[in-house]
Design an enzyme around this catalytic site. Structure first.
Site, PDB file in Angstrom:
ATOM      1  N   CYS A 152      -3.713  -0.442  -3.399  1.00  0.00           N
ATOM      2  CA  CYS A 152      -4.215   1.122  -3.889  1.00  0.00           C
ATOM      3  C   CYS A 152      -3.599   1.353  -5.235  1.00  0.00           C
ATOM      4  CB  CYS A 152      -3.852   1.914  -2.753  1.00  0.00           C
ATOM      5  SG  CYS A 152      -2.074   2.389  -2.471  1.00  0.00           S
ATOM      6  N   CYS A 195       4.915  -0.027  -7.517  1.00  0.00           N
ATOM      7  CA  CYS A 195       5.365  -1.470  -6.984  1.00  0.00           C
ATOM      8  C   CYS A 195       6.871  -1.562  -7.644  1.00  0.00           C
ATOM      9  CB  CYS A 195       4.613  -2.335  -7.403  1.00  0.00           C
ATOM     10  SG  CYS A 195       4.998  -3.931  -6.616  1.00  0.00           S
ATOM     11  N   CYS A 219       0.829  -1.152  -0.023  1.00  0.00           N
ATOM     12  CA  CYS A 219      -0.106  -0.091   0.026  1.00  0.00           C
ATOM     13  C   CYS A 219       0.963   1.256   0.058  1.00  0.00           C
ATOM     14  CB  CYS A 219      -0.855  -0.090   1.244  1.00  0.00           C
ATOM     15  SG  CYS A 219      -2.397   1.110   1.090  1.00  0.00           S
TER      16      CYS A 219
END
Length: 140
Positions: free
Chosen positions: A84, A91, A7
Site C-alpha cells: 500500500c 517504510c 502494509c
C-alpha cells in the site's frame, strides 16, 4: 533469503501476500531456504474477511499474527514488499542491498455496501495479490 511484506495495519493485504508467498515458495522447494514475514506500520489485528477469502482458496492464515514493523527491526531482509502507498511512504530505511518492491493494492477493509459486496471486494483484492505474488515467485 528473508522477505518482508509491509502494509498499514497488517490485517488484510500483507497477510494475504504472506499466505500466497509461503504457498507458492513451498511448491518450488520443500527446503526452508526462504523466510516470509508480514508487518504493518501499525498492528490492527487479523481481518476475519481476509481469513475467510483466503480459506476459500485453501490458504489458512487464521493463525497468523498482526505485527508492528518494530518487531522485525533487527532482521536484514533481502526484499521488502510494500502493498500500500502508506507503507511505501513510511517504510523504515533498510540497508542499500535490500530490494524494495511496491505493489499498491486497494484496501478491502475500506469496502462498503452489503456483506456480499464487501466479500466481493476482498476476493477481488485477494486475486490481484495472488497474481502479483505468483508472477514474482515465477521470476525468482
Amino acid at each position: 533469503m528473508k522477505i518482508l511484506i509491509l502494509c498499514t495495519g497488517n490485517s488484510c493485504r500483507s497477510q494475504m501476500a504472506e499466505g500466497y508467498l509461503k504457498h507458492f515458495l513451498s511448491l518450488i522447494s520443500s527446503e526452508s531456504k526462504v523466510e516470509v514475514y508480514s508487518a504493518g506500520i501499525e498492528a490492527h489485528g487479523l481481518n476475519p474477511n481476509a481469513v475467510e477469502v483466503m480459506k476459500e482458496d485453501r490458504i489458512d492464515i487464521s493463525k497468523n499474527s498482526s505485527d508492528n514493523i518494530t518487531k522485525y527491526k533487527n532482521i536484514d531482509f533481502n526484499y521488502v514488499i510494500t502493498v500500500c502507498d502508506n507503507a511505501a511512504e513510511n517504510c523504515p530505511v533498510y540497508p542499500k542491498d535490500t530490494v524494495r518492491i511496491h505493489w499498491p493494492f486497494d484496501d478491502p477493509a475500506k469496502a462498503t455496501g452489503s456483506e456480499d459486496e464487501i466479500k466481493l471486494e476482498f476476493r477481488r483484492v485477494r486475486d490481484k495479490i495472488k497474481s502479483a505474488v505468483r508472477k514474482w515467485v515465477d521470476g525468482l
